[in-house]
Scaffold this active site. Structure first.
Site, short mmCIF file in Angstrom:
data_model
loop_
_atom_site.label_atom_id
_atom_site.label_comp_id
_atom_site.label_asym_id
_atom_site.label_seq_id
_atom_site.Cartn_x
_atom_site.Cartn_y
_atom_site.Cartn_z
N ARG A 263 -29.88 -28.99 -65.47
CA ARG A 263 -29.25 -29.21 -66.79
C ARG A 263 -28.67 -30.62 -66.80
NH1 ARG A 263 -23.92 -28.54 -67.53
NH2 ARG A 263 -23.66 -26.85 -66.03
N HIS A 267 -22.98 -27.74 -70.16
CA HIS A 267 -23.27 -26.31 -70.30
C HIS A 267 -23.31 -25.92 -71.78
CE1 HIS A 267 -23.21 -22.01 -69.61
NE2 HIS A 267 -22.11 -21.91 -70.32
N TYR A 276 -16.86 -31.92 -62.78
CA TYR A 276 -17.27 -31.16 -61.60
C TYR A 276 -18.57 -31.65 -60.95
CZ TYR A 276 -20.04 -28.76 -65.24
OH TYR A 276 -20.87 -28.48 -66.31
#
Length: 369
Positions: A263, A267, A276
């Site tokens: 990805r 998200h 992160y």
């Protein structure tokens, strides 16, 4: 942070540099014209994703689940389907929806909050999006068992034999519903393909922290085949899904396909992935861009003329205009519509909740007056 260069064993037919390679068990049976069609699908799907993200940023959508970088996994899986096959998606399968003929504006209406999924699942053989993580796996398995009992499996009739596909992500693989679906599918040899798009991150949790073994190997414990495919390779994904779907249609039972992809975006539009994951990880995966590798092959290996790429780019521009204008023409969401389409006959308790919520909303209007 996932390893930038994991020792990944997967099916690959088109390298990141755009070179065709052979695999002993899988091959792409289409010609260069078919590859051009897959390229077009991926470019238009990416444009849909980019436009929807921009519309959300401008306040036209409440949320959008991005698929940037996962176009090959979705288009390869979507184009391998036959008309009678049935798909159970999560909330990110915009490319599969495109392959099944769902108007992208209907996807935008869902994320705008003006409907709860306005397309007819029976018209497209594509179920409504599922927000509850993993629940569609049991739905797909149950549907597949029904197909089996209707005698639409193993007849030898290519227009009748049916496969079911359940899409899920690496995060959903930690849910109990997924494992329960595996148990029932294996026990009844249900004609279902479990298609996991492993994009490396379950929101902010890396796959390596969720599973100590590759996801596709979980199938071993349930007694059916598992295969890992390069999810950024549309040719390999198509070939692997063709085989898995035909196995299901022939009565061979379930298969777990892990599409190893990434990805590249967030998200959802409420997520900040810079909190992160590191930028060098994203840059590493950009070199494996699923669209760029097909373009490289078409230009060098297939000698495709520039006019084709110009035509696709122009079509993408037209799609962008259609989405922007169409989305802005959609009505404003009516919050109390959330109570519709919950039951065939609305029970008194739900009617009371609707009335109470309407009074609550009206109280703000009174304060404003």
């Amino acid at each position: 942070m996932p390893d930038l260069d994991p020792a990944v064993d997967y099916v690959q037919l088109l390298t990141p540099e755009g070179e065709r390679v052979e695999h002993p068990d899988y091959s792409f049976d289409g010609d260069d014209e078919a590859i051009r069609g897959l390229y077009r699908d991926m470019v238009l799907t990416r444009r849909l994703d980019v436009e929807a993200t921009a519309l959300q940023r401008h306040g036209e959508l409440g949320l959008w689940a991005q698929l940037l970088g996962q176009e090959a996994a979705q288009i390869g899986a979507g184009r391998a389907l036959r008309r009678q096959d049935f798909v159970f998606p999560t909330y990110r399968e915009h490319g599969v929806a495109w392959c099944r003929g769902v108007d992208p504006l209907q996807l935008l209406g869902l994320f705008r909050g003006v409907d709860q999924g306005s397309w007819d699942p029976t018209e497209h053989n594509f179920h409504l999006y599922t927000i509850v993580i993993g629940s569609q796996m049991l739905h797909a398995t149950g549907y597949a068992m029904g197909v089996q009992r209707d005698g639409a499996v193993g007849t030898g009739d290519p227009d009748r034999d049916t496969a079911v596909v359940a899409h899920f992500g690496d995060g959903a693989s930690s849910q109990g519903d997924v494992n329960e679906a595996f148990v029932f599918a294996a026990s009844y040899q249900a004609p279902v393909v479990f298609f996991c798009q492993n994009n490396q991150w379950a929101i902010s949790e890396p796959t390596t922290r969720q599973s100590v073994i590759p996801i596709y190997r979980r199938a071993d414990g349930f007694g059916f085949p598992g295969i890992r495919v390069d999810g950024n390779d549309v040719l390999a994904t198509y070939a692997v899904m063709q085989t898995a779907l035909q196995r299901a249609r022939d009565g061979g039972g379930p298969t777990l396909v892990e599409a190893y992809t990434y990805r590249m975006g967030a998200h959802t539009t409420t997520d900040d992935p810079t909190r992160y994951r590191h930028s060098d990880e994203v840059e590493h995966w950009k070199l494996k861009d699923p669209i760029a590798r097909v373009e490289s092959y078409l230009r060098r290996g297939a000698g495709t003329d520039q006019s084709f790429f110009d035509q696709v780019a122009a079509e993408a521009e037209e799609l962008g205009v259609h989405l922007r204008e169409g989305c802005k023409a959609l009505p404003e969401p009516v919050v109390t519509d959330l109570f519709d389409k919950v039951f065939t006959e609305t029970p008194a308790e739900l009617e009371a909740q609707r009335s109470e919520y309407a009074d609550y909303l009206a109280s703000f209007e009174e304060v404003g007056a």
